[in-house]
Write a protein that holds these residues in place. Structure first.
Motif, PDB file in Angstrom:
ATOM      1  N   CYS A  58      88.991  31.559 117.275  1.00 33.50           N
ATOM      2  CA  CYS A  58      88.300  32.069 118.460  1.00 33.50           C
ATOM      3  C   CYS A  58      88.025  30.839 119.327  1.00 33.50           C
ATOM      4  CB  CYS A  58      87.010  32.774 118.065  1.00 33.50           C
ATOM      5  SG  CYS A  58      86.227  33.644 119.428  1.00 33.50           S
ATOM      6  N   SER A  91      86.763  28.796 122.485  1.00 35.87           N
ATOM      7  CA  SER A  91      85.771  28.848 123.564  1.00 35.87           C
ATOM      8  C   SER A  91      86.378  28.463 124.908  1.00 35.87           C
ATOM      9  CB  SER A  91      84.584  27.943 123.244  1.00 35.87           C
ATOM     10  OG  SER A  91      85.002  26.597 123.148  1.00 35.87           O
ATOM     11  N   LEU A 110      87.995  31.382 126.419  1.00 36.22           N
ATOM     12  CA  LEU A 110      86.983  32.330 126.877  1.00 36.22           C
ATOM     13  C   LEU A 110      86.618  32.018 128.320  1.00 36.22           C
ATOM     14  CD1 LEU A 110      84.993  34.624 126.029  1.00 36.22           C
ATOM     15  CD2 LEU A 110      83.380  32.817 125.445  1.00 36.22           C
ATOM     16  N   GLU A 111      86.381  30.725 128.596  1.00 33.85           N
ATOM     17  CA  GLU A 111      86.030  30.299 129.948  1.00 33.85           C
ATOM     18  C   GLU A 111      87.174  30.537 130.926  1.00 33.85           C
ATOM     19  OE1 GLU A 111      84.935  26.223 129.492  1.00 33.85           O
ATOM     20  OE2 GLU A 111      83.236  26.701 128.197  1.00 33.85           O
ATOM     21  N   GLN A 139      82.678  34.977 117.393  1.00 32.55           N
ATOM     22  CA  GLN A 139      82.566  35.317 118.813  1.00 32.55           C
ATOM     23  C   GLN A 139      81.295  34.719 119.423  1.00 32.55           C
ATOM     24  OE1 GLN A 139      83.512  39.378 119.305  1.00 32.55           O
ATOM     25  NE2 GLN A 139      83.882  39.173 121.478  1.00 32.55           N
ATOM     26  N   SER A 152      81.721  31.059 119.847  1.00 21.01           N
ATOM     27  CA  SER A 152      82.616  30.820 120.978  1.00 21.01           C
ATOM     28  C   SER A 152      81.859  30.929 122.306  1.00 21.01           C
ATOM     29  CB  SER A 152      83.774  31.817 120.946  1.00 21.01           C
ATOM     30  OG  SER A 152      84.656  31.579 122.005  1.00 21.01           O
ATOM     31  N   HIS A 153      80.981  31.915 122.409  1.00 25.10           N
ATOM     32  CA  HIS A 153      80.168  32.065 123.627  1.00 25.10           C
ATOM     33  C   HIS A 153      79.212  30.883 123.807  1.00 25.10           C
ATOM     34  CE1 HIS A 153      81.448  35.940 125.165  1.00 25.10           C
ATOM     35  NE2 HIS A 153      81.513  36.362 123.916  1.00 25.10           N
ATOM     36  N   GLY A 199      80.171  27.928 123.310  1.00 29.55           N
ATOM     37  CA  GLY A 199      81.022  26.793 123.663  1.00 29.55           C
ATOM     38  C   GLY A 199      81.741  26.154 122.493  1.00 29.55           C
ATOM     39  N   THR A 226      84.619  26.184 119.433  1.00 27.63           N
ATOM     40  CA  THR A 226      85.863  26.782 118.976  1.00 27.63           C
ATOM     41  C   THR A 226      85.781  26.893 117.458  1.00 27.63           C
ATOM     42  OG1 THR A 226      87.169  25.957 120.828  1.00 27.63           O
ATOM     43  CG2 THR A 226      88.370  26.445 118.794  1.00 27.63           C
TER      44      THR A 226
END
Length: 158
Positions: free
Chosen positions: A24, A26, A29-30, A86, A89-90, A92, A94
């Motif tokens: 997952c 990060s 995600l950004e 998750q 990851s939110h 920041g 990985t």
């Protein structure tokens, strides 16, 4: 797919001698790219590795399910790896979870958890263990020991 499916699919793949990585990321995600990656190498996939990337873990897993010779039997459920990954990851970070078929066959610690990048740049966390639950619990405790900003992880502990 449920959390139990992740655990069982990774373990069933590793029993064939493969190495299975679930990440997952990060940074993705950004960037609004595929946050989840599932990679399978070695064993029956030697020379023809599987890799799938998606916005959700559920979007990636059908590739692995289709490649397995038999559907794995469900195991006991434990910690929710998907939600923990998750949430990290939110924050920041990985996160990588791996089940290594070679270490499994040798009677070693086949499960690996790695948290790195972002706020973990200077102090990445790695934990190898005999079961996924032991790996997640022990890695979570290591993360919480880093400082008070990680105490929220306690809600994921059984």
């Amino acid at each position: 797919m449920s959390e139990m499916d992740i655990r069982d699919l990774m373990y069933a793949s590793a029993r064939t001698g493969a190495c299975v990585l679930v990440t997952c990321n990060s940074q993705h995600l950004e960037e609004r790219k595929g946050v989840w990656t599932v990679s399978v190498t070695g064993g029956p996939w030697r020379g023809r590795p599987l890799r799938d990337k998606g916005a959700t873990l559920d979007a990636c897993l059908p590739t692995l399910v289709g490649a397995l010779p038999d559907r794995p039997c469900p195991s006991e459920s434990g910690m929710d790896a998907q939600n923990l990954m998750q949430e990290l990851s939110h924050a920041g970070v990985t996160v990588l979870v791996k089940c290594d078929g070679e270490r499994l066959r040798e009677g070693g610690r086949p499960w690996t958890f790695v948290a790195s990048g972002g706020p973990m740049e200077e102090c990445p966390v790695r934990r190898d263990d005999i079961t996924l639950d032991a790996c997640l619990v022990n890695a979570s405790r290591l993360l919480m020991d880093i400082g008070p900003e990680w105490t929220w992880i306690e809600k994921h502990l059984p």
